[in-house]
Motif scaffolding. Structure first.
Motif, mmCIF file in Angstrom:
data_model
loop_
_atom_site.group_PDB
_atom_site.id
_atom_site.type_symbol
_atom_site.label_atom_id
_atom_site.label_comp_id
_atom_site.label_asym_id
_atom_site.label_seq_id
_atom_site.Cartn_x
_atom_site.Cartn_y
_atom_site.Cartn_z
ATOM 1 N N CYS A 266 0.736 -1.349 0.094
ATOM 2 C CA CYS A 266 -0.053 -0.025 0.061
ATOM 3 C C CYS A 266 0.824 1.108 -0.047
ATOM 4 N N THR A 267 2.057 1.072 0.360
ATOM 5 C CA THR A 267 3.202 2.490 0.441
ATOM 6 C C THR A 267 4.419 1.758 -0.470
ATOM 7 N N GLU A 268 4.787 2.518 -1.252
ATOM 8 C CA GLU A 268 5.965 2.086 -2.001
ATOM 9 C C GLU A 268 7.146 2.446 -0.974
ATOM 10 N N ALA A 269 7.299 3.153 -0.115
ATOM 11 C CA ALA A 269 8.382 3.312 0.622
ATOM 12 C C ALA A 269 8.720 2.188 1.547
ATOM 13 N N LEU A 270 8.133 1.159 1.620
ATOM 14 C CA LEU A 270 8.428 -0.069 2.479
ATOM 15 C C LEU A 270 9.290 -1.102 1.751
ATOM 16 N N HIS A 271 9.127 -0.795 0.454
ATOM 17 C CA HIS A 271 9.782 -1.852 -0.522
ATOM 18 C C HIS A 271 11.146 -1.196 -1.410
ATOM 19 N N ILE A 272 11.784 -2.294 -1.725
ATOM 20 C CA ILE A 272 13.081 -1.922 -2.772
ATOM 21 C C ILE A 272 12.562 -2.207 -4.202
ATOM 22 N N THR A 273 12.606 -1.175 -5.075
ATOM 23 C CA THR A 273 12.062 -1.376 -6.394
ATOM 24 C C THR A 273 12.858 -1.344 -7.459
ATOM 25 N N GLY A 274 14.214 -1.363 -7.092
ATOM 26 C CA GLY A 274 15.204 -1.253 -7.989
ATOM 27 C C GLY A 274 15.276 -2.155 -8.994
ATOM 28 N N GLU A 275 14.855 -3.521 -8.765
ATOM 29 C CA GLU A 275 14.809 -4.759 -9.933
ATOM 30 C C GLU A 275 13.579 -4.129 -10.945
ATOM 31 N N ASN A 276 14.090 -4.323 -12.263
ATOM 32 C CA ASN A 276 12.971 -3.892 -13.130
ATOM 33 C C ASN A 276 12.384 -4.987 -13.438
ATOM 34 N N GLU A 277 12.516 -6.398 -12.819
ATOM 35 C CA GLU A 277 11.341 -7.281 -12.943
ATOM 36 C C GLU A 277 10.290 -7.180 -12.012
ATOM 37 N N VAL A 278 10.172 -6.231 -11.064
ATOM 38 C CA VAL A 278 9.199 -5.735 -10.206
ATOM 39 C C VAL A 278 8.520 -4.834 -10.982
ATOM 40 N N SER A 279 7.222 -5.170 -10.988
ATOM 41 C CA SER A 279 6.237 -4.516 -11.703
ATOM 42 C C SER A 279 5.813 -3.027 -10.864
ATOM 43 N N GLU A 280 5.624 -1.968 -11.409
ATOM 44 C CA GLU A 280 5.165 -0.660 -10.753
ATOM 45 C C GLU A 280 3.878 -0.759 -10.319
ATOM 46 N N THR A 281 3.164 -1.747 -10.777
ATOM 47 C CA THR A 281 1.815 -1.760 -10.841
ATOM 48 C C THR A 281 1.466 -2.354 -9.182
ATOM 49 N N LEU A 282 2.640 -2.984 -8.743
ATOM 50 C CA LEU A 282 2.408 -3.620 -7.105
ATOM 51 C C LEU A 282 2.065 -2.441 -6.200
ATOM 52 N N PHE A 283 2.744 -1.007 -6.624
ATOM 53 C CA PHE A 283 2.588 0.007 -5.708
ATOM 54 C C PHE A 283 1.757 1.109 -6.356
ATOM 55 N N ARG A 284 1.751 1.333 -7.480
ATOM 56 C CA ARG A 284 1.098 2.211 -8.247
ATOM 57 C C ARG A 284 -0.244 2.155 -8.476
ATOM 58 N N ARG A 285 -1.049 1.818 -7.573
ATOM 59 C CA ARG A 285 -2.412 1.414 -7.697
ATOM 60 C C ARG A 285 -3.384 2.464 -6.915
ATOM 61 N N ARG A 286 -4.195 3.496 -7.409
ATOM 62 C CA ARG A 286 -4.781 4.654 -7.120
ATOM 63 C C ARG A 286 -5.786 4.073 -6.173
ATOM 64 N N ASN A 287 -5.956 4.590 -4.917
ATOM 65 C CA ASN A 287 -6.973 4.381 -3.852
ATOM 66 C C ASN A 287 -7.285 5.860 -2.990
ATOM 67 N N VAL A 288 -8.658 6.095 -3.687
ATOM 68 C CA VAL A 288 -9.118 7.383 -3.200
ATOM 69 C C VAL A 288 -8.786 7.756 -1.743
ATOM 70 N N PHE A 289 -8.882 6.845 -0.688
ATOM 71 C CA PHE A 289 -8.627 7.097 0.695
ATOM 72 C C PHE A 289 -7.084 6.840 1.044
ATOM 73 N N ARG A 290 -6.525 6.478 0.496
ATOM 74 C CA ARG A 290 -4.855 6.399 0.613
ATOM 75 C C ARG A 290 -4.445 7.875 0.261
ATOM 76 N N GLU A 291 -4.768 8.243 -1.052
ATOM 77 C CA GLU A 291 -4.139 9.517 -1.435
ATOM 78 C C GLU A 291 -4.853 10.507 -0.491
ATOM 79 N N MET A 292 -6.167 10.364 0.169
ATOM 80 C CA MET A 292 -6.477 11.708 0.479
ATOM 81 C C MET A 292 -6.081 11.632 2.320
#
Length: 428
Positions: free
Chosen positions: A58-84
């Motif tokens: 739910c938050t990208e800050a908790l995970h290492i995303t250096g590997e290009n095999e890891v999809s950005e969609t794991l993190f960048r999923r819009r949620n109205v309440f998280r963004e608010m």
């Protein structure tokens, strides 16, 4: 009169689209709230039952995303309440508890996964290899001829080797071919490690370790369905000098040149049709998806018993069994890191294969409502060498499961047509 007849029809169509859009917005707005609440709930329950939570995406800050095999969609999923920032107080309290020194209970399955003997039988394997079903004529008493062709079959999302052994395997001439059907990592009877990210590389590496290396395969054909097509292209591209042909059935192909979110293109938030709705829920909502797996997969024995009771049979269909033979961790990561994340590698793999003159044949039903038709149109447009075969009256699965004989004959025709060319390539 013609205008009056057409106008209400157009108005009704536009009204239906508008109503569907409003209902979808309302339902998924509610799901955003539920998923945000479940994010906090699962954190606390994991800590109570397992000693410490492994967190979520739910938050990208908790995970290492250096590997290009890891999809950005794991993190960048819009949620109205998280963004608010709604429920932010609960998130801060939850994150503060991550400093706890309590030990994680390492086990084969999480508390929300099934721990029955059949679901954790893979833990008895010391090598950690995939479950592989082999149909080899060399073991048949009435045949002394060693198979001359190796074929690796790769199933799709939430499938298993049954998808091939119960369909095409029955109709292929086994005196000429040695057939390998794998249970992909995280599915069927194969290992489902809880510390694996199930990237495209992970799937390719385990197939090599479980099939190509132990069976000393020097050349092969590969056949794949749906999600498995992306893995097949990567595997074939890695072995482009020895692969004889690649047959992909209903591949989810999204060119890297397309703009916009891959997840939106694959699983847009819509209520209809039902399959699209289910795909959207299981792709966008990590915690709601885990609830579904907790209800369906963890308690699959109960559901299987109820189904047997209803149909009056001792055995239930293999398709129903396959649906539950995974964990939420394996399904969630495979969905994002393979179906979504691997799309950026498809063009590169196809370029490698076409440059090596590897025969690529695409098959898809014209009634497929899971993989849209523009996927094969785009692939053919970008890579003209790809042969496309559209099967009339077939959908995503029936193109194989219902038309078994026709599909098997098509495969043998493909393999036979490239045998002479490949033999010349290998100098045999």
């Amino acid at each position: 009169m013609s205008f009056l007849a057409i106008f209400p029809r157009k108005w009704a169509r536009k009204s239906g689209i508008a109503i569907h859009a409003v209902l979808s917005l309302t339902v998924f707005f509610f799901f955003d709230l539920i998923d945000s609440i479940l994010c906090v709930v699962y954190e606390f329950v994991d800590e109570i039952l397992e000693g410490k939570s492994r967190g979520c995406y739910c938050t990208e800050a908790l995970h290492i995303t250096g590997e290009n095999e890891v999809s950005e969609t794991l993190f960048r999923r819009r949620n109205v309440f998280r963004e608010m920032g709604f429920l932010g107080f609960a998130r801060k309290f939850k994150l503060s508890r991550k400093n706890s020194q309590s030990k994680i209970h390492e086990s084969a399955n999480r508390w929300s996964d099934c721990g029955c003997q059949s679901c954790i039988s893979w833990t008895k394997k010391e090598d950690g290899n995939l479950h592989v079903v082999v149909k080899d004529s060399i073991f048949q008493e009435d045949s002394v001829q060693e198979p001359s062709e190796n074929v690796i079959f790769i199933h799709g999302f939430m499938g298993s080797s049954h998808f091939w052994t119960e369909t095409a395997f029955e109709h292929i001439k086994k005196d000429r071919y040695r057939l390998f059907a794998v249970d992909l990592l995280g599915f069927g009877e194969s290992p489902k490690p809880r510390d694996n990210l199930y990237t495209l590389r992970d799937h390719v590496d385990t197939i090599e370790r479980s099939v190509i290396n132990p069976y000393q395969i020097e050349s092969f054909h590969v056949v794949a369905h749906s999600m498995g097509c992306l893995i097949a292209l990567a595997l074939a591209a890695k072995h482009s000098t020895v692969v004889k042909s690649v047959t992909i059935v209903a591949p989810p192909y999204f060119p890297s040149s397309l703009e916009g979110s891959v997840l939106t293109r694959i699983a847009g938030k819509r209520l209809w049709p039902p399959l699209a709705f289910g795909t959207a829920v299981m792709s966008w909502y990590e915690h709601i998806g885990r609830c579904v797996c907790f209800i369906v997969c963890k308690h699959h024995k109960i559901w299987e018993w109820l189904i047997k009771l209803c149909i009056g049979k001792r055995e239930i269909p293999w398709k129903i069994k396959d649906i539950t033979r995974h964990t939420h961790h394996s399904a969630w990561h495979s969905m994002h890191n393979v179906i979504c994340g691997a799309s950026k590698f498809s063009d590169e793999h196809l370029q490698t294969l076409t440059s090596a003159s590897v025969k690529i044949h695409l098959i898809q039903g014209d009634l497929d409502n899971i993989v849209p038709s523009h996927c094969y149109v785009d692939m053919k447009s970008n890579f003209p060498a790809v042969e496309v075969d559209i099967v009339t009256g077939a959908d995503h699965e029936s193109v194989i499961s219902v038309r078994r004989q026709e599909f098997a004959e098509k495969l043998e025709s493909i393999w036979s047509s490239c045998r002479t060319g490949m033999d010349a390539k290998l100098g045999t």
